[in-house]
Design a protein around this motif. Structure first.
Motif, short mmCIF file in Angstrom:
data_model
loop_
_atom_site.label_atom_id
_atom_site.label_comp_id
_atom_site.label_asym_id
_atom_site.label_seq_id
_atom_site.Cartn_x
_atom_site.Cartn_y
_atom_site.Cartn_z
N UNK A 80 -1.38 -25.81 -7.55
CA UNK A 80 -1.67 -24.61 -6.57
C UNK A 80 -0.49 -23.96 -6.42
N UNK A 81 -0.53 -22.92 -5.82
CA UNK A 81 0.84 -21.91 -5.50
C UNK A 81 1.65 -22.54 -4.45
N UNK A 82 3.02 -22.32 -4.98
CA UNK A 82 4.00 -22.69 -4.14
C UNK A 82 4.60 -21.97 -2.78
N UNK A 83 4.20 -20.67 -3.11
CA UNK A 83 4.47 -19.84 -2.14
C UNK A 83 3.09 -18.96 -1.53
N UNK A 84 3.17 -18.46 -0.24
CA UNK A 84 2.24 -17.60 -0.05
C UNK A 84 1.96 -16.20 -0.84
N UNK A 85 0.78 -16.05 -1.10
CA UNK A 85 0.67 -15.27 -2.14
C UNK A 85 0.84 -13.69 -1.83
N UNK A 86 1.36 -13.52 -0.43
CA UNK A 86 1.80 -12.22 0.05
C UNK A 86 3.60 -11.98 -0.38
N UNK A 87 3.90 -13.06 -0.91
CA UNK A 87 5.37 -12.88 -1.10
C UNK A 87 5.70 -12.53 -2.54
N UNK A 88 6.67 -11.64 -2.74
CA UNK A 88 7.22 -11.49 -4.12
C UNK A 88 8.63 -11.86 -4.42
N UNK A 89 9.18 -12.52 -3.40
CA UNK A 89 10.72 -13.08 -3.54
C UNK A 89 10.98 -13.90 -2.39
N UNK A 90 11.83 -14.88 -2.35
CA UNK A 90 12.27 -15.73 -1.12
C UNK A 90 13.60 -15.45 -0.62
N UNK A 91 14.22 -14.15 -1.22
CA UNK A 91 15.46 -13.93 -0.83
C UNK A 91 15.55 -13.84 0.78
N UNK A 92 16.58 -14.26 1.32
CA UNK A 92 16.83 -14.15 2.81
C UNK A 92 17.36 -12.71 3.00
N UNK A 93 17.18 -12.37 4.38
CA UNK A 93 17.58 -10.93 4.95
C UNK A 93 19.15 -10.67 4.42
N UNK A 94 20.00 -11.42 4.78
CA UNK A 94 21.28 -11.20 4.44
C UNK A 94 21.56 -10.88 2.69
N UNK A 95 21.06 -12.00 2.09
CA UNK A 95 21.08 -11.65 0.64
C UNK A 95 20.50 -10.54 0.18
N UNK A 96 19.33 -10.20 0.46
CA UNK A 96 18.73 -8.94 0.23
C UNK A 96 19.47 -7.67 0.53
N UNK A 97 20.05 -7.72 1.75
CA UNK A 97 20.83 -6.38 2.06
C UNK A 97 22.04 -6.44 1.20
N UNK A 98 22.86 -7.50 0.88
CA UNK A 98 23.89 -7.49 0.17
C UNK A 98 23.52 -6.69 -1.36
N UNK A 99 22.30 -7.24 -1.88
CA UNK A 99 21.98 -7.05 -3.02
C UNK A 99 21.69 -5.20 -3.23
N UNK A 100 20.73 -5.03 -2.15
CA UNK A 100 20.53 -3.56 -2.15
C UNK A 100 21.85 -2.64 -2.19
N UNK A 101 22.83 -3.12 -1.14
CA UNK A 101 24.14 -2.20 -1.20
C UNK A 101 24.69 -2.38 -2.51
N UNK A 102 25.06 -3.38 -3.17
CA UNK A 102 25.87 -3.72 -4.15
C UNK A 102 25.16 -2.83 -5.30
#
Length: 307
Positions: free
Chosen positions: A184-206
């Motif tokens: 069975x799925x490990x994550x909610x089917x609406x999710x496409x990543x499990x990145x937290x807010x701070x990490x995602x912000x860092x990666x977008x800026x970088x």
């Protein structure tokens, strides 16, 4: 990406899939195309990915949790050795591996070393021969390389793709499902990543920074998010972040004449973050020096935690 054809068996499969390959092979492009979202930074600059980036694909066959790893690269520099460790650690206990190979480049020793990582787990490997849309592509040379170095991988698991043009992606997904365990799925089917807010912000800026900088500077940049506040009853996301470089001379280049370069990076990052989050983004972006950070264990431990 066109819809993968329906699952007539009704059996669901779930797998954690490591994506491995040399720098600039197209691993992050594949992940973003498969997820249909900008999960991982895509750049012509080699060694852009520094962490194991997770992207989730849901279809009628089940769920594939892809882990985009840093390009496997021969180097004795401290940062690059840490990145190699990240890639190697993701192969422990994995369900499947997607080995992405750039068909426009000759193999060389680095490709041999990358293939050697997969020697003992060939039954779990699917090969994606990437960039077949380019005139210099030589897929037959890649097939010969695979037959010599990973001879236990059958032909039906060696597929030709263009991750950028979204060609052959569904065939790769189906090949991975074929070797994946039921579950069975490990994550909610609406999710496409499990990145937290701070990490995602860092990666977008970088990502916006390195695609606007040149020479050695993209490798000398990391992002430190100092503050994140929800304002206006949650309608605004205020972010204070720093683009960190190694030397004072680099700081001036990142800021640019009349602060034009840092403004350009800030506006581009704000635009991308506004596409991801519902709140209005207010980004305060500055530049600071963290001298020789690529040689500092405490900084590397913060940016690339050990598994």
């Amino acid at each position: 990406m066109s819809e993968i054809k329906p699952n007539e068996s009704g059996i669901l499969k779930t797998a954690v899939v490591a994506i491995v390959g040399r720098p600039s092979a197209g691993k992050s492009t594949f992940l973003n195309t498969a997820c249909q979202e900008p999960v991982s930074i895509v750049s012509p600059i080699p060694q852009t990915t520094r962490n194991a980036i997770k992207g989730i694909v849901n279809t009628s066959y089940g769920q594939l949790i892809f882990i985009d790893t840093p390009g496997y690269h021969d180097s004795d520099k401290k940062l690059n050795l840490r990145l190699k460790e990240v890639t190697e650690s993701q192969l422990d206990g994995i369900d499947a591996v997607l080995y992405v190979i750039d068909s426009t480049r000759s193999a060389g020793e680095e490709e041999v070393h990358t293939a050697a990582l997969l020697k003992e787990i060939q039954k779990q490997v699917v090969v994606a021969i990437n960039k077949i849309d380019l005139p210099q592509s030589k897929p037959e040379a890649v097939r010969k390389f695979i037959s010599e170095n990973l001879p236990e991988i059958p032909g039906e698991r060696i597929l030709e793709i263009s991750a950028e043009k979204d060609t052959g992606i569904n065939e790769v997904l189906k090949a991975i499902y074929d070797i994946s365990p039921e579950g069975q799925p490990m994550y909610n089917e609406e999710l496409y990543t499990d990145q937290n807010l701070t990490f995602r912000i860092c990666e977008v800026i970088r990502g916006e920074a390195i695609n606007r900088l040149s020479d050695e500077i993209p490798h000398a940049v990391y992002v430190d998010v100092a503050d994140v506040e929800h304002r206006n009853e949650g309608k605004k996301l205020w972010i204070r972040a720093f683009l960190c470089v190694e030397r004072d001379s680099q700081k001036g280049i990142v800021i640019g004449k009349g602060a034009q370069k840092i403004k350009e990076i800030r506006l581009a990052a704000t635009k991308q973050l506004n596409k991801i989050y519902l709140q209005k983004i207010d980004l305060d972006l500055q530049v600071k020096v963290d001298k020789n950070w690529r040689q500092k264990d405490h900084t590397l431990n913060k940016l690339i935690p050990s598994n």
